[in-house]
Design a protein around this motif. Sequence first.
Motif, PDB file in Angstrom:
ATOM      1  N   ASP A  70      42.570  25.761 -30.214  1.00 22.83           N
ATOM      2  CA  ASP A  70      43.632  24.819 -30.058  1.00 22.83           C
ATOM      3  C   ASP A  70      43.518  23.584 -30.998  1.00 22.83           C
ATOM      4  N   TYR A  71      42.515  23.203 -31.592  1.00 21.23           N
ATOM      5  CA  TYR A  71      42.086  22.037 -32.249  1.00 21.23           C
ATOM      6  C   TYR A  71      41.194  22.424 -33.425  1.00 21.23           C
ATOM      7  N   LEU A  72      41.517  21.785 -34.369  1.00 27.88           N
ATOM      8  CA  LEU A  72      40.554  21.903 -35.388  1.00 27.88           C
ATOM      9  C   LEU A  72      40.164  20.530 -36.323  1.00 27.88           C
ATOM     10  N   LYS A  73      38.783  20.216 -36.281  1.00 23.64           N
ATOM     11  CA  LYS A  73      38.249  19.027 -36.942  1.00 23.64           C
ATOM     12  C   LYS A  73      37.926  19.769 -38.237  1.00 23.64           C
ATOM     13  N   TYR A  74      38.328  19.211 -39.377  1.00 19.68           N
ATOM     14  CA  TYR A  74      38.001  19.626 -40.698  1.00 19.68           C
ATOM     15  C   TYR A  74      37.238  18.601 -41.567  1.00 19.68           C
ATOM     16  N   ASP A  75      36.082  18.759 -41.771  1.00 17.47           N
ATOM     17  CA  ASP A  75      35.143  17.867 -42.314  1.00 17.47           C
ATOM     18  C   ASP A  75      35.456  17.808 -43.909  1.00 17.47           C
ATOM     19  N   TRP A  76      34.667  16.800 -44.572  1.00 19.29           N
ATOM     20  CA  TRP A  76      34.739  16.919 -46.139  1.00 19.29           C
ATOM     21  C   TRP A  76      33.299  16.696 -46.841  1.00 19.29           C
ATOM     22  N   CYS A  77      32.519  17.567 -46.225  1.00 19.12           N
ATOM     23  CA  CYS A  77      31.105  17.382 -47.040  1.00 19.12           C
ATOM     24  C   CYS A  77      31.307  18.747 -48.254  1.00 19.12           C
ATOM     25  N   ASN A  78      30.544  18.378 -49.269  1.00 17.84           N
ATOM     26  CA  ASN A  78      30.110  19.496 -50.104  1.00 17.84           C
ATOM     27  C   ASN A  78      31.484  19.972 -50.889  1.00 17.84           C
ATOM     28  N   THR A  79      32.362  18.856 -51.103  1.00 23.45           N
ATOM     29  CA  THR A  79      33.804  19.185 -51.587  1.00 23.45           C
ATOM     30  C   THR A  79      33.795  19.081 -53.199  1.00 23.45           C
ATOM     31  N   GLU A  80      32.735  19.201 -53.930  1.00 20.92           N
ATOM     32  CA  GLU A  80      32.767  19.065 -55.301  1.00 20.92           C
ATOM     33  C   GLU A  80      34.187  19.472 -56.063  1.00 20.92           C
ATOM     34  N   GLY A  81      34.663  18.300 -56.662  1.00 21.39           N
ATOM     35  CA  GLY A  81      35.984  18.847 -57.500  1.00 21.39           C
ATOM     36  C   GLY A  81      37.089  18.920 -56.830  1.00 21.39           C
ATOM     37  N   LEU A  82      37.337  18.782 -55.562  1.00 24.74           N
ATOM     38  CA  LEU A  82      38.320  18.989 -54.482  1.00 24.74           C
ATOM     39  C   LEU A  82      39.063  17.596 -54.529  1.00 24.74           C
ATOM     40  N   LYS A  83      40.604  17.638 -54.531  1.00 23.89           N
ATOM     41  CA  LYS A  83      41.322  16.445 -54.011  1.00 23.89           C
ATOM     42  C   LYS A  83      41.587  16.583 -52.459  1.00 23.89           C
ATOM     43  N   ALA A  84      41.537  15.307 -51.728  1.00 24.66           N
ATOM     44  CA  ALA A  84      41.594  15.616 -50.461  1.00 24.66           C
ATOM     45  C   ALA A  84      43.010  16.128 -50.018  1.00 24.66           C
ATOM     46  N   GLU A  85      43.968  15.620 -50.571  1.00 19.37           N
ATOM     47  CA  GLU A  85      45.363  15.705 -50.076  1.00 19.37           C
ATOM     48  C   GLU A  85      45.548  17.298 -50.323  1.00 19.37           C
ATOM     49  N   GLY A  86      45.208  17.891 -51.259  1.00 21.64           N
ATOM     50  CA  GLY A  86      45.587  19.020 -51.498  1.00 21.64           C
ATOM     51  C   GLY A  86      44.631  20.090 -50.695  1.00 21.64           C
ATOM     52  N   ALA A  87      43.321  19.903 -50.538  1.00 21.63           N
ATOM     53  CA  ALA A  87      42.661  20.626 -49.554  1.00 21.63           C
ATOM     54  C   ALA A  87      43.046  20.638 -48.273  1.00 21.63           C
ATOM     55  N   TYR A  88      43.415  19.462 -47.774  1.00 21.76           N
ATOM     56  CA  TYR A  88      44.100  19.377 -46.250  1.00 21.76           C
ATOM     57  C   TYR A  88      45.516  20.195 -46.458  1.00 21.76           C
ATOM     58  N   LYS A  89      46.326  20.053 -47.150  1.00 22.02           N
ATOM     59  CA  LYS A  89      47.532  20.969 -47.251  1.00 22.02           C
ATOM     60  C   LYS A  89      47.259  22.372 -47.268  1.00 22.02           C
ATOM     61  N   THR A  90      45.938  22.714 -47.728  1.00 19.25           N
ATOM     62  CA  THR A  90      45.714  24.458 -47.823  1.00 19.25           C
ATOM     63  C   THR A  90      45.271  24.907 -46.700  1.00 19.25           C
ATOM     64  N   ILE A  91      44.614  23.869 -45.828  1.00 19.48           N
ATOM     65  CA  ILE A  91      44.208  24.507 -44.399  1.00 19.48           C
ATOM     66  C   ILE A  91      45.478  24.293 -43.446  1.00 19.48           C
ATOM     67  N   ALA A  92      46.345  23.180 -43.760  1.00 18.68           N
ATOM     68  CA  ALA A  92      47.572  23.161 -42.901  1.00 18.68           C
ATOM     69  C   ALA A  92      48.366  24.587 -43.021  1.00 18.68           C
ATOM     70  N   ALA A  93      48.514  24.893 -44.616  1.00 19.83           N
ATOM     71  CA  ALA A  93      49.456  25.949 -44.804  1.00 19.83           C
ATOM     72  C   ALA A  93      48.680  27.366 -44.108  1.00 19.83           C
ATOM     73  N   ALA A  94      47.310  27.290 -44.139  1.00 18.27           N
ATOM     74  CA  ALA A  94      46.499  28.414 -43.547  1.00 18.27           C
ATOM     75  C   ALA A  94      46.848  28.558 -42.001  1.00 18.27           C
ATOM     76  N   LEU A  95      46.650  27.205 -41.265  1.00 19.46           N
ATOM     77  CA  LEU A  95      47.021  27.447 -39.869  1.00 19.46           C
ATOM     78  C   LEU A  95      48.564  27.897 -39.563  1.00 19.46           C
ATOM     79  N   GLN A  96      49.476  27.330 -40.513  1.00 20.23           N
ATOM     80  CA  GLN A  96      50.877  27.839 -40.318  1.00 20.23           C
ATOM     81  C   GLN A  96      51.068  29.384 -40.421  1.00 20.23           C
ATOM     82  N   ARG A  97      50.398  29.894 -41.394  1.00 19.22           N
ATOM     83  CA  ARG A  97      50.209  31.441 -41.679  1.00 19.22           C
ATOM     84  C   ARG A  97      49.849  32.200 -40.588  1.00 19.22           C
TER      85      ARG A  97
END
Length: 409
Positions: A152-179
Amino acid sequence: MKKLLLSLAALTLSFTAFSQGNNYVQNYKKFEGLAMTPPMGWNSWNKFACNVDEKLIRETADAMVSSGMKAAGYEYINIDDCWHGDRDSLGFIQPDPKRFPSGMKALTDYVHSKGLKLGIYSDAGSQTCGGRPGSRGYEFQDAQQYAKWGIDYLKYDWCNTEGLKAEGAYKTIAAALQRAGRPMVLSICEWGTDKPWEWGPAVGHLWRTTGDIYNCFDCVKDHGTWKSWGVMQILDKQEGLRQYAGPGHWNDPDMMEVGNGMTVNEDRAHFTMWSMLAAPLIAGNDLRNMSKETIAILTDKEVLAINQDKLGIQGLRLSVKDSLETWVKPLDGGKWAVTFLNRAKNPQKVNFDWKKTPITDDFAKRELNAGKTTYKIRNVWTKKSQGTTKKAFEATVPAHDVVLLVLSE
């Protein structure tokens, strides 16, 4: 000629369909209608760190019910880092078989049977902060697995994210949850580094505004390459963020340390200020072993009503004088919450003349003017009437404590 035109039309339609068939538009937004008031629950990290297993989670769910926390409004049992086992041959994440031998679906069913909801943890990077498998490259598979388990709830952390941009990474998991199709609260945990309050409201339901909290009222814990922050340090870091919070999208100053070793005064002040901030109230203590004082603080209905007020307006620090702070929070029905916070190590006296101190909250478009309106005053923690705003309010605030008032017409 007619046949030729029909053939050309069919060819054009076929080409258009083929060219558009490769377009795959993602829905990068959160599920709407969730967390319309700040989420209330429990998380394992502050007290147990990586020492999590299904026995702890089941017992914590039991304790949330038996302690009265569920009746008070707490609903999420959130497993933080280190629940992970390996991925299977198809790449789907599995729980640690030694820690969670019954499987995650059975655990979810148990928590749901208590009338509660289960939350889980992952990370946008290749590994979690605790060194377990992260979701990078597996976002859609992980979301499908969580949905299959009934999370029912996902906490999504930010360790070991070399090269990633936060907004894009969190949009990806949001899209995955929607799918995946199962509505889940998405807790963005990138520590405020990339100003998540600016882009987070469309993507998640809450976002961390700072680094990790530390079980201390007023101090900083230096870990060398990073720092964790005491309650007052976290509080200070909320300055300038109130305009970003509201129903369905909350500033998150991190999980609470109430019941983890501070004094009762400090716990009361901590809980009060998180309520004034309209912050998520995620307990971080051992619910199975709570003192009466801790239970009383965490389940106080009048303080919780301030936090859960449907307007969802974050409190405002009105003034600071000699370590004594005055905070105000507009509430539904024309009410106001007013807190006097004493950050000093000695008691401090309050003398607040309501008529001489009209308060205008431009963001909330509200005014507290005792010259125009007389308010009744209730001391929330003592459960006593304190007269009206016709007279100046006088009180002594103990060290590291608060006086919390609600003003009503």
